[in-house]
Design a protein around this motif. Sequence first.
Motif, PDB file in Angstrom:
ATOM      1  N   HIS A   3      44.543  46.749  51.617  1.00  0.00           N
ATOM      2  CA  HIS A   3      43.766  47.311  50.504  1.00  0.00           C
ATOM      3  C   HIS A   3      44.188  46.770  49.146  1.00  0.00           C
ATOM      4  O   HIS A   3      43.643  47.179  48.136  1.00  0.00           O
ATOM      5  CB  HIS A   3      43.891  48.842  50.506  1.00  0.00           C
ATOM      6  CG  HIS A   3      43.115  49.486  51.606  1.00  0.00           C
ATOM      7  ND1 HIS A   3      43.637  49.700  52.861  1.00  0.00           N
ATOM      8  CD2 HIS A   3      41.844  49.956  51.654  1.00  0.00           C
ATOM      9  CE1 HIS A   3      42.758  50.270  53.636  1.00  0.00           C
ATOM     10  NE2 HIS A   3      41.628  50.440  52.925  1.00  0.00           N
ATOM     11  N   LEU A   4      45.154  45.897  49.116  1.00  0.00           N
ATOM     12  CA  LEU A   4      45.639  45.420  47.823  1.00  0.00           C
ATOM     13  C   LEU A   4      45.254  43.963  47.621  1.00  0.00           C
ATOM     14  O   LEU A   4      45.647  43.103  48.415  1.00  0.00           O
ATOM     15  CB  LEU A   4      47.166  45.583  47.750  1.00  0.00           C
ATOM     16  CG  LEU A   4      47.647  46.995  47.381  1.00  0.00           C
ATOM     17  CD1 LEU A   4      49.156  47.086  47.570  1.00  0.00           C
ATOM     18  CD2 LEU A   4      47.259  47.361  45.968  1.00  0.00           C
ATOM     19  N   ILE A   5      44.474  43.703  46.612  1.00  0.00           N
ATOM     20  CA  ILE A   5      44.033  42.332  46.325  1.00  0.00           C
ATOM     21  C   ILE A   5      44.804  41.826  45.119  1.00  0.00           C
ATOM     22  O   ILE A   5      44.627  42.356  44.012  1.00  0.00           O
ATOM     23  CB  ILE A   5      42.529  42.296  46.020  1.00  0.00           C
ATOM     24  CG1 ILE A   5      41.734  42.867  47.197  1.00  0.00           C
ATOM     25  CG2 ILE A   5      42.070  40.892  45.671  1.00  0.00           C
ATOM     26  CD1 ILE A   5      40.262  43.050  46.918  1.00  0.00           C
ATOM     27  N   PRO A   6      45.653  40.840  45.261  1.00  0.00           N
ATOM     28  CA  PRO A   6      46.320  40.265  44.087  1.00  0.00           C
ATOM     29  C   PRO A   6      45.262  39.626  43.193  1.00  0.00           C
ATOM     30  O   PRO A   6      44.394  38.915  43.675  1.00  0.00           O
ATOM     31  CB  PRO A   6      47.262  39.209  44.679  1.00  0.00           C
ATOM     32  CG  PRO A   6      47.294  39.469  46.144  1.00  0.00           C
ATOM     33  CD  PRO A   6      46.020  40.135  46.507  1.00  0.00           C
ATOM     34  N   THR A   7      45.328  39.949  41.923  1.00  0.00           N
ATOM     35  CA  THR A   7      44.284  39.474  41.006  1.00  0.00           C
ATOM     36  C   THR A   7      44.928  38.540  39.995  1.00  0.00           C
ATOM     37  O   THR A   7      45.417  38.947  38.950  1.00  0.00           O
ATOM     38  CB  THR A   7      43.634  40.678  40.299  1.00  0.00           C
ATOM     39  OG1 THR A   7      43.336  41.652  41.288  1.00  0.00           O
ATOM     40  CG2 THR A   7      42.367  40.287  39.578  1.00  0.00           C
ATOM     41  N   ILE A   8      44.940  37.253  40.367  1.00  0.00           N
ATOM     42  CA  ILE A   8      45.651  36.296  39.519  1.00  0.00           C
ATOM     43  C   ILE A   8      44.793  35.939  38.319  1.00  0.00           C
ATOM     44  O   ILE A   8      45.242  35.922  37.190  1.00  0.00           O
ATOM     45  CB  ILE A   8      45.980  35.023  40.302  1.00  0.00           C
ATOM     46  CG1 ILE A   8      46.578  35.415  41.659  1.00  0.00           C
ATOM     47  CG2 ILE A   8      46.943  34.152  39.516  1.00  0.00           C
ATOM     48  CD1 ILE A   8      46.414  34.366  42.701  1.00  0.00           C
ATOM     49  N   ASN A   9      43.532  35.665  38.586  1.00  0.00           N
ATOM     50  CA  ASN A   9      42.638  35.306  37.497  1.00  0.00           C
ATOM     51  C   ASN A   9      41.559  36.367  37.376  1.00  0.00           C
ATOM     52  O   ASN A   9      40.501  36.248  37.984  1.00  0.00           O
ATOM     53  CB  ASN A   9      41.972  33.953  37.767  1.00  0.00           C
ATOM     54  CG  ASN A   9      43.020  32.861  37.838  1.00  0.00           C
ATOM     55  OD1 ASN A   9      43.851  32.744  36.951  1.00  0.00           O
ATOM     56  ND2 ASN A   9      42.989  32.096  38.929  1.00  0.00           N
ATOM     57  N   PRO A  10      41.850  37.442  36.607  1.00  0.00           N
ATOM     58  CA  PRO A  10      40.825  38.489  36.507  1.00  0.00           C
ATOM     59  C   PRO A  10      39.582  37.919  35.847  1.00  0.00           C
ATOM     60  O   PRO A  10      39.671  36.987  35.047  1.00  0.00           O
ATOM     61  CB  PRO A  10      41.462  39.563  35.636  1.00  0.00           C
ATOM     62  CG  PRO A  10      42.631  38.928  34.972  1.00  0.00           C
ATOM     63  CD  PRO A  10      43.028  37.755  35.804  1.00  0.00           C
ATOM     64  N   PRO A  11      38.433  38.422  36.238  1.00  0.00           N
ATOM     65  CA  PRO A  11      37.194  37.910  35.661  1.00  0.00           C
ATOM     66  C   PRO A  11      37.167  38.235  34.174  1.00  0.00           C
ATOM     67  O   PRO A  11      37.866  39.136  33.728  1.00  0.00           O
ATOM     68  CB  PRO A  11      36.106  38.672  36.395  1.00  0.00           C
ATOM     69  CG  PRO A  11      36.761  39.938  36.805  1.00  0.00           C
ATOM     70  CD  PRO A  11      38.187  39.615  37.056  1.00  0.00           C
ATOM     71  N   PRO A  12      36.364  37.510  33.416  1.00  0.00           N
ATOM     72  CA  PRO A  12      36.267  37.847  31.987  1.00  0.00           C
ATOM     73  C   PRO A  12      35.833  39.298  31.837  1.00  0.00           C
ATOM     74  O   PRO A  12      35.088  39.815  32.653  1.00  0.00           O
ATOM     75  CB  PRO A  12      35.199  36.883  31.465  1.00  0.00           C
ATOM     76  CG  PRO A  12      34.474  36.395  32.670  1.00  0.00           C
ATOM     77  CD  PRO A  12      35.456  36.431  33.803  1.00  0.00           C
ATOM     78  N   SER A  13      36.345  39.902  30.791  1.00  0.00           N
ATOM     79  CA  SER A  13      36.049  41.314  30.578  1.00  0.00           C
ATOM     80  C   SER A  13      34.557  41.509  30.424  1.00  0.00           C
ATOM     81  O   SER A  13      33.910  40.859  29.629  1.00  0.00           O
ATOM     82  CB  SER A  13      36.732  41.790  29.304  1.00  0.00           C
ATOM     83  OG  SER A  13      37.934  42.379  29.637  1.00  0.00           O
ATOM     84  N   VAL A  14      34.051  42.394  31.203  1.00  0.00           N
ATOM     85  CA  VAL A  14      32.657  42.795  31.045  1.00  0.00           C
ATOM     86  C   VAL A  14      32.699  44.300  30.952  1.00  0.00           C
ATOM     87  O   VAL A  14      33.326  44.953  31.768  1.00  0.00           O
ATOM     88  CB  VAL A  14      31.811  42.364  32.258  1.00  0.00           C
ATOM     89  CG1 VAL A  14      30.418  42.935  32.142  1.00  0.00           C
ATOM     90  CG2 VAL A  14      31.777  40.864  32.369  1.00  0.00           C
ATOM     91  N   LEU A  15      32.086  44.815  29.918  1.00  0.00           N
ATOM     92  CA  LEU A  15      32.142  46.253  29.724  1.00  0.00           C
ATOM     93  C   LEU A  15      31.683  46.968  30.966  1.00  0.00           C
ATOM     94  O   LEU A  15      30.586  46.725  31.462  1.00  0.00           O
ATOM     95  CB  LEU A  15      31.220  46.648  28.579  1.00  0.00           C
ATOM     96  CG  LEU A  15      31.873  46.701  27.224  1.00  0.00           C
ATOM     97  CD1 LEU A  15      30.865  47.186  26.226  1.00  0.00           C
ATOM     98  CD2 LEU A  15      33.077  47.608  27.271  1.00  0.00           C
ATOM     99  N   GLY A  16      32.516  47.824  31.473  1.00  0.00           N
ATOM    100  CA  GLY A  16      32.124  48.590  32.638  1.00  0.00           C
ATOM    101  C   GLY A  16      32.072  47.775  33.892  1.00  0.00           C
ATOM    102  O   GLY A  16      31.656  48.265  34.928  1.00  0.00           O
ATOM    103  N   GLY A  17      32.461  46.527  33.813  1.00  0.00           N
ATOM    104  CA  GLY A  17      32.382  45.684  34.995  1.00  0.00           C
ATOM    105  C   GLY A  17      33.524  45.958  35.958  1.00  0.00           C
ATOM    106  O   GLY A  17      34.498  46.624  35.628  1.00  0.00           O
ATOM    107  N   PRO A  18      33.407  45.415  37.178  1.00  0.00           N
ATOM    108  CA  PRO A  18      34.458  45.626  38.175  1.00  0.00           C
ATOM    109  C   PRO A  18      35.703  44.835  37.815  1.00  0.00           C
ATOM    110  O   PRO A  18      35.639  43.873  37.056  1.00  0.00           O
ATOM    111  CB  PRO A  18      33.807  45.100  39.453  1.00  0.00           C
ATOM    112  CG  PRO A  18      32.794  44.124  38.987  1.00  0.00           C
ATOM    113  CD  PRO A  18      32.307  44.604  37.671  1.00  0.00           C
TER     114      PRO A  18
END
Length: 927
Positions: free
Chosen positions: A782-797
């Motif tokens: 259940h744990l996804i390492p998030t190395i490159n988070p997506p660009p901030s999108v308001l309310g986005g995942p």
Amino acid sequence: MRLSFVLPLSLLSIVCATPVFTHQEPLLDVAFNDGSMQQAPITIIDILSQSPDHQLLMRILQRTKLIPLLNILNNTAFFAPNDEAIQKQINGSSLSLWDETLWETNQGSGGRPDNIQYELRQHLLYHLIPLPEYNISQPRPPLKFPSSRPKAYFTMHYPGKPIQGPSPSPPPGSPWMPAPGGTLAKMAQKLRVIQKDGVSMTSVDWKGEGGVSLSLIAEGTNGEVWSSNQVLPLPPNLGVIAASRPSLQYLTSNLPDSLIQSFSTTVNSTLFLPTSSAFSALTELERGWLQSGVADEDWALILDAHRGQNVGPGVGWVGGLKDGESISGKAADNSDFIITREGDQVNVNGVPLDERDIYASNGVLHTVSTFLFPVERLALTPEKTLVALNATAFVRMLHRANLTHYINGSGASAGQNYTILAMRDDDIARPEDDPDEDDPDAPGNQNRTLAKRAAYHILSGKLRRDDLKDGMLVRTELREEGLSGNRQRLKVSLPGVGLTWGDARVIGEPIETSNVLIYFISHLLEPPPSSLQLATSRPHLSTFTTSLYSTKSDETLARTASTTLLAPVNDAWENTGLVGDWLLSGTKPARDDLLKTVHGHILADVLYTTDIKSEKPHQTLEGGLVGVGRLGKGNSIGVRVPDSNEEEGRMILREDSQNVGRDGLSRTGVVHEIDTLLVPKSVDVTLGKMAKGARAEVMIRLMAKAGFSWALDGVSPPLENTSLPFPFPSWTDDDDDDDEEPAQPPDVPYTLLLPTDSAFSSYNLSVLQSSPRALRRLVQQHLIPTINPPPSVLGGPPIALSDNAQYRTLLSNSFKYGSVWFESSGKTPSSRRTQPTKESGWVVRTRANKPARVLRWGRTSAAGGGVILIDRVMDPYELTWWERFGPPVVLGSVAGVLILLFWGGITFWWRRSGKSIGYEVLEGEED
Ligand SMILES: *[C@@H]1O[C@H](CO)[C@@H](O)[C@H](O)[C@H]1NC(C)=O
Ligand SMILES: *[C@@H]1O[C@H](CO)[C@@H](O)[C@H](O)[C@H]1NC(C)=O
Ligand SMILES: *[C@@H]1O[C@H](CO)[C@@H](O)[C@H](O)[C@H]1NC(C)=O
Ligand SMILES: *[C@@H]1O[C@H](CO)[C@@H](O)[C@H](O)[C@H]1NC(C)=O
Ligand SMILES: *[C@@H]1O[C@H](CO)[C@@H](O)[C@H](O)[C@H]1NC(C)=O
Ligand SMILES: *[C@@H]1O[C@H](CO)[C@@H](O)[C@H](O)[C@H]1NC(C)=O
């Protein structure tokens, strides 16, 4: 021979008690008017006592102690009311003064009259006209009755002279003579006489009309006695006279009471009162103003120009003026006036008198049909204009609020220009209403609230339509404590051709009067409410206002002056998903975070959108900063927490409704709606907090048990023996899942796929917890390492989602089937800003299980990562027997077969080729 009689009898009459005298038979006959020469008369008293018609008068003369006076007079005309006249006077007056005096009864006229019946005595003195003294040796000069114009004589009545008390020093002159004094500049009241058609009249008016007819009874040595069948009326005071004259009706019915009063109370007065026709020369607006009931000052101005005191000899009678003669004096407003007679006409400052010499007890009244002062002095000020235009209630409101100086150009407002938003009486719905009781900063202080409301209708400067822009915030004269004493603003809207101030429409064209521009508006404006009231009144801000109350920030907000409230709309909370869920979860640590978040939306200065230019940081009550600035060239205004990972939000512009999202004016500043929740940097939203906000207790427990609390807390994983360098090496496909040693998790942000508690309902948790390996694998899945988070999108995942996006999990470290796949379910969400819904969202699955639906997500406030709430547990894929052992078996089998085939082939070939190549198999021999 006649003389020899006179002296002894005159003496006798002084010495003797006269009542005795009257009851005797007449000693002497009287020379009656019919000319029949009887025995010579002696004195006035003698004449009266012998007249059968004057017995009541004689009695009254005794009671009022006037006999001695009559006896010492040298030459007097006495207009003696006969018995009928006295009887009429008794019947005609409600006060029974005459009656009581006559019969010495007290019929309740109040208290005992003084012993000389002062009042009655005064009245009787009005019937006595002193004539020139003469020497007894000469003929007595008689009273002359002119026939063309009436002639005025002084009487012996001094009106308004107080009764003289006994004094130790002897009075000057005869004790019986009335001494000068009183309210006609110490002069006596006048009486006119005239002879009309052979009839002698007195008490006529200045034209010789009206009056009382007289008939001569007899002439005595000390005067003449005229009988009248009416008691002469005493002139009343100027107030009574003015009120009774029809030509002064406009004046007396509109004059303020205090000024009417002054007619009765001033002395030595000379009045030139303007008649109704003088007023009809005014404009309708001017008359409207004078009739308004609030024009006291102008009435005083008018009156003062028309009255004088101590004019000429003291009272400005004009009857005695000869042609070309003049009297000058000063009016009460200190202007000069001059009264002149030209022929039959008497003018004052060139204005002819209509009526003249109307006698009064405290002066004289003349009337004029033109004003004696320049009418320009009545110039309509803004106030008068407002009143004349039927905005009286509004003006009254300004008066009650002590703001009069704005509309009469006085005091602090002198020389300043203003725009006033007024209401006509018809439009002013609740002029006298008490303002709202729920005014928190002025409990019970209605005057201040009234004053505030009134001041909100006054704007600085003359604001013409051309100067105005839609959405402009103009400054009013309302200075709010909540704005640190600065001026409250008022929003202008220009919808099409109309013009709206606040929420009130403009009616008609503005009217300019001196320093003020007046707009009539449709209804009274209310000064802006508190920020809290404003936010509470908007349902789409309810989450924010509820949070204000639940963190008790409402009190802070009400107490703090000059703030800007950036109120996130309910959608902004919803869009943050699990972050909002955490903040609103109500636990103590969540409330601490909520308080910071709420305070992070209150800027410590007043920021109207017109003042917003390029982005500038603004201090919040929370202590952090919020950047506010214009984006690009448009009308878009961005708000963001600097250096946070959140994208910029926007100030909401809702132009089509009155209730626009920006520039909501409040008592303490301004309220702007924004479309994003500004989470201050001091609020650290971790995976664990979001998990708590999602109430996913089971997963939290399992993670703690499996040793993954660090992921929930957002800290680095604990270092184990085999420390891995960062960035961690990519996993290879050829893992060996038999390796039971846990790999060191990389120190990166994580995204947690968080199954809800109900997702675990079909699990036997105790079995699961009894197997550390299974538990660890489950959590890792259940744990996804998030190395490159997506660009901030308001309310986005927290991670980028797209169809068939595949993400490695911590399980992928040691297992090649550890990844998860996302797929869109239903419609692909049109806006990635919104949380997933039933209709459009995502599913996620491992190789093993049915897809789990993504319910909600939230992003950490740290560098990346977040929580994705799902409705099904992601079971790690378990290899089947075949998958685990199949390939070696197949490979072994294939290899075995190939080996067998090889060797079989070799053998076969060798055997064949051995025969043919020389190796012969002997026949018949077994091998
Ligand atoms: C009346 O006349 C006599 C003499 O004629 C004079 O002495 C006296 O002063 C006069 N009285 C008054 C009150 O004038
Ligand atoms: C009225 O006139 C008398 C006599 O001239 C004067 O003594 C008195 O002061 C005057 N009263 C007022 C109020 O002017
Ligand atoms: C003011 O109101 C009165 C009565 O309501 C009306 O007769 C008059 O015409 C009005 N005046 C103006 C200027 O509107
Ligand atoms: C009215 O305002 C003036 C100044 O404009 C002030 O001096 C005065 O005290 C005020 N009166 C009241 C009753 O507030
Ligand atoms: C007021 O307005 C007039 C024009 O209506 C202008 O001449 C004057 O300068 C203004 N005064 C102030 C103080 O702004
Ligand atoms: C308002 O002010 C008026 C006079 O300025 C005063 O008579 C009245 O009592 C005040 N009312 C309140 C509620 O303070």
